[in-house]
Design an enzyme around this catalytic site. Structure first.
Site, PDB file in Angstrom:
ATOM      1  N   ASN A 104      20.921 -19.637 -61.323  1.00 48.35           N
ATOM      2  CA  ASN A 104      20.126 -20.775 -61.365  1.00 48.35           C
ATOM      3  C   ASN A 104      20.642 -22.042 -62.840  1.00 48.35           C
ATOM      4  OD1 ASN A 104      18.825 -20.961 -59.554  1.00 48.35           O
ATOM      5  ND2 ASN A 104      16.751 -19.326 -60.347  1.00 48.35           N
ATOM      6  N   HIS A 121      26.610 -19.157 -62.227  1.00 52.51           N
ATOM      7  CA  HIS A 121      26.832 -20.774 -62.114  1.00 52.51           C
ATOM      8  C   HIS A 121      27.111 -21.688 -62.878  1.00 52.51           C
ATOM      9  CE1 HIS A 121      25.295 -19.229 -57.194  1.00 52.51           C
ATOM     10  NE2 HIS A 121      26.699 -18.659 -57.754  1.00 52.51           N
TER      11      HIS A 121
END
Length: 262
Positions: A104, A121
């Site tokens: 997330n 990410h």
């Protein structure tokens, strides 16, 4: 049957020396944070998320891309950590050695109290300069940063780096980009060394991040999955707990340390 599985998972979690918690979009969705492709509503609905999330798109139209990411960041800022996030932070305070690895790009783990989460990410809250190998950006005007509350559909010129005047870009991993080397290396090392890996709210299909639970399983760890729906990780997990993270994780953590505390 579910109670039996929770008790077994709690025994494994409470007795583990090294725990990894691997989270995906599902746990943030329980706080009202839309998934990546669902975050195109209203005036943004005419765009393709995949076409906004590339370096090429940013350089072609930086105001459009920055505006979308600032809107997303503002929405995340208004969301609150849920009991699942708080339970994960509690694992960090109770386990001998724990690591949170997340797919997330929000900051809900940090706001729940987790320290040192590995963001595979990237993060909406770590913008970086496009120059000089992407060093962290600084803002001349605080209103240009994460506290901004832009209107939906608004085009916003990206700020300039206070250090070198280059454009500032969102600190997320775009399509076509490699995962941050330091984050990926840290995640692989943690997965290889852990006794238990909790996979929470992840679809298990986004690679290379989806390989992390599989690395843990191949290295001898017990994988416990928490997810309302079946996923490709069902066959990797020794225990599959069906349901929302906000319900299952607090019960699991309470049972784990009630048992170890006697």
């Amino acid at each position: 049957m579910e109670d039996v599985l929770v008790r077994r998972a709690a025994q494994l979690l409470g007795s583990a020396r090294r725990v990894v918690v691997f989270t995906g979009a599902g746990i943030s969705a329980e706080s009202g944070v839309p998934t990546f492709r669902d975050d195109l509503t209203g005036l943004w609905a005419r765009f393709d998320a995949a076409r906004l999330a590339t370096a090429e798109a940013f350089h072609a139209d930086p105001d459009l891309v920055w505006g979308w990411y600032e809107w997303r960041r503002a929405r995340v800022s208004r969301a609150q950590p849920n009991p699942g996030h708080l339970a994960i932070a509690a694992i960090g305070s109770r386990a001998v050695d724990s690591t949170v690895i997340t797919q997330n790009v929000d900051d809900l783990h940090e706001r729940a109290g987790t320290r040192g989460a590995i963001h595979l990410h990237g993060s909406l809250f770590t913008p970086r300069c496009v120059a000089a190998a992407g060093h962290p950006a600084t803002f001349e005007d605080p209103s240009d940063g994460p506290a901004a509350q832009p209107d939906e559909g608004r085009r916003i010129p990206p700020p300039r780096c206070a250090s070198c005047a280059a454009l500032v870009r969102p600190g997320v991993v775009w399509f076509g980009e490699a995962l941050p080397e330091t984050a990926l290396t840290g995640a692989v090392e943690a997965a290889t060394a852990c006794d238990v890996l909790l996979a929470v709210g992840t679809s298990g299909v986004v690679y290379p991040a989806a390989e992390i639970p599989r690395i843990a399983a191949r290295s001898g760890a017990t994988v416990i999955q928490v997810n309302p729906q079946p996923t490709p990780l069902d066959t990797v997990a020794a225990i599959n707990l069906r349901g929302p993270a906000a319900e299952i994780l607090p019960a699991l953590v309470a049972a784990a340390w009630e048992e170890t505390d006697g």
